[in-house]
Design a protein around this motif. Structure first.
Motif, mmCIF file in Angstrom:
data_model
loop_
_atom_site.group_PDB
_atom_site.id
_atom_site.type_symbol
_atom_site.label_atom_id
_atom_site.label_comp_id
_atom_site.label_asym_id
_atom_site.label_seq_id
_atom_site.Cartn_x
_atom_site.Cartn_y
_atom_site.Cartn_z
ATOM 1 N N UNK A 1 67.774 74.186 -23.358
ATOM 2 C CA UNK A 1 68.990 74.010 -23.878
ATOM 3 C C UNK A 1 68.843 73.883 -25.225
ATOM 4 N N UNK A 2 67.789 73.296 -25.859
ATOM 5 C CA UNK A 2 67.586 73.208 -27.267
ATOM 6 C C UNK A 2 67.438 74.536 -28.032
ATOM 7 N N UNK A 3 66.739 75.456 -27.423
ATOM 8 C CA UNK A 3 66.350 76.654 -27.649
ATOM 9 C C UNK A 3 67.657 77.524 -27.612
ATOM 10 N N UNK A 4 68.517 77.466 -26.866
ATOM 11 C CA UNK A 4 69.663 78.134 -26.729
ATOM 12 C C UNK A 4 70.675 77.825 -27.729
ATOM 13 N N UNK A 5 70.754 76.460 -28.149
ATOM 14 C CA UNK A 5 71.586 76.195 -29.393
ATOM 15 C C UNK A 5 70.760 76.794 -30.720
ATOM 16 N N UNK A 6 69.722 76.677 -30.878
ATOM 17 C CA UNK A 6 69.018 77.207 -31.796
ATOM 18 C C UNK A 6 69.203 78.614 -31.906
ATOM 19 N N UNK A 7 69.211 79.447 -30.938
ATOM 20 C CA UNK A 7 69.399 80.696 -30.740
ATOM 21 C C UNK A 7 70.986 80.998 -31.066
ATOM 22 N N UNK A 8 71.688 80.367 -30.761
ATOM 23 C CA UNK A 8 73.389 80.575 -31.247
ATOM 24 C C UNK A 8 73.357 80.436 -32.723
ATOM 25 N N UNK A 9 72.733 79.180 -33.200
ATOM 26 C CA UNK A 9 72.881 78.970 -34.696
ATOM 27 C C UNK A 9 72.453 80.049 -35.569
ATOM 28 N N UNK A 10 71.370 80.660 -34.931
ATOM 29 C CA UNK A 10 70.658 81.863 -35.810
ATOM 30 C C UNK A 10 71.287 83.287 -35.538
ATOM 31 N N UNK A 11 72.304 83.232 -34.486
ATOM 32 C CA UNK A 11 73.071 84.221 -34.183
ATOM 33 C C UNK A 11 74.169 84.491 -35.227
ATOM 34 N N UNK A 12 74.678 83.166 -35.665
ATOM 35 C CA UNK A 12 75.832 82.907 -36.765
ATOM 36 C C UNK A 12 75.171 83.488 -37.886
ATOM 37 N N UNK A 13 73.952 83.104 -38.054
ATOM 38 C CA UNK A 13 73.366 83.527 -39.498
ATOM 39 C C UNK A 13 73.144 84.929 -39.565
ATOM 40 N N UNK A 14 72.751 85.590 -38.618
ATOM 41 C CA UNK A 14 72.377 87.025 -38.461
ATOM 42 C C UNK A 14 73.685 87.980 -38.490
ATOM 43 N N UNK A 15 74.942 87.153 -38.101
ATOM 44 C CA UNK A 15 76.181 87.981 -37.741
ATOM 45 C C UNK A 15 75.832 88.955 -36.619
ATOM 46 N N UNK A 16 75.208 88.439 -35.612
ATOM 47 C CA UNK A 16 74.651 89.177 -34.460
ATOM 48 C C UNK A 16 74.417 88.576 -33.214
ATOM 49 N N UNK A 17 75.096 88.678 -32.130
ATOM 50 C CA UNK A 17 75.119 87.972 -30.964
ATOM 51 C C UNK A 17 74.286 88.725 -29.848
ATOM 52 N N UNK A 18 73.627 89.899 -30.163
ATOM 53 C CA UNK A 18 73.037 90.874 -29.180
ATOM 54 C C UNK A 18 71.866 90.084 -28.552
#
Length: 291
Positions: free
Chosen positions: A30-47
């Motif tokens: 779960x923690x890693x999923x949140x980290x992934x989401x925050x980095x998706x915001x930073x990359x502007x990419x949810x793929x």
């Protein structure tokens, strides 16, 4: 010998049936999923995100496709403040964090629900100014607090239901009393409350003469108009944190709702700290349709 083997097989089947199923996404997942989401915001990419086909998304309580979420296009960096709330039993991870948006700080709340390894719900609320949040103290959000991240011993922790019951003294006080002491809210003598990084109760508070004691502080400062609506967003059973999402009217002339994500540190049967991120939203969308 065959009888003994048969008995062993029966016992093993009983044990397997009685044991609770292993979570599909544990604490670190779960923690890693949140980290992934925050980095998706930073990359502007949810793929790269594990998104479910039935994904539901709200931004500032407005439902929209993920591709239409504004902060997916505006976040420019992640800052040092991030407080996670991990609810393994519910498959929920939330975070209070601060990011940069085109060079300016943004206070951000994110809640994700994960089912079968896929993100099924994304809820975000962003606050950019004091006008939007009633308070906005970025200097008070340089790093997560020591108290909120203290790991209680198992014997200090309440059951999930009891922890929720203790935290619910807070909205009960807002709805029914002039002080939290009047409803028996079990605050410790040194308990404090932060709102968008500003100290609003506790020993360091200078907001009003009564604010140094959260139990006896006048609740008139909350400018409540009408009832406080509350839902449990997550319970971090390991850290002893109950995360509530509350909202209530704060203005007569423009009946906007103050939406507050309030985290309660609960152990030894008491509330040790309250830390809130908040944002004013229009009344018709204040809860975003989430139950």
């Amino acid at each position: 010998m065959k009888t003994i083997i048969s008995l062993c097989l029966v016992l093993l089947s009983w044990t397997a049936a009685a044991a609770p199923p292993a979570p599909t996404c544990d604490r670190e997942c779960l923690r890693g999923t949140m980290t992934g989401y925050l980095y998706a915001l930073l990359r502007h990419d949810t793929s790269r995100l594990p998104l479910a086909e039935n994904l539901r998304v709200t931004e500032d309580a407005v439902e929209k496709p993920l591709a239409k979420v504004g902060i997916l296009n505006t976040v420019t960096s992640l800052r040092g403040y991030r407080q996670d709330f991990i609810d393994e039993r519910a498959g929920v991870v939330g975070t209070d964090t601060v990011v940069q948006e085109s060079g300016a700080p943004l206070i951000l709340v994110v809640r994700l629900k994960v089912v079968g390894g896929k993100i099924t719900e994304i809820e975000t609320v962003a606050t950019r100014t004091r006008t939007e949040g009633l308070s906005f103290n970025i200097d008070g959000l340089s790093a997560p607090t020591e108290e909120m991240n203290y790991v209680p011993r198992p014997e200090q922790l309440a059951t999930r239901d009891k922890a929720i019951e203790i935290a619910m003294h807070y909205p009960k006080g807002l709805n029914n009393a002039d002080t939290f002491a009047a409803v028996g809210a079990p605050f410790t003598p040194d308990a404090y409350r932060l709102e968008n990084g500003a100290v609003m109760a506790g020993a360091a508070c200078t907001f009003t003469p009564s604010c140094k004691n959260i139990s006896t502080q006048s609740l008139a400062i909350f400018k409540r108009i009408g009832p406080v609506t509350t839902r449990v967003a997550a319970v971090d059973e390991r850290l002893g944190i109950v995360w509530l999402r509350m909202y209530w009217s704060v203005r007569d002339t423009a009946p906007d709702k103050l939406t507050v994500w309030e985290a309660f540190k609960v152990y030894d049967g008491q509330i040790h700290a309250v830390e809130a991120f908040m944002r004013i939203l229009p009344p018709d969308i204040a809860n975003g349709g989430w139950n």
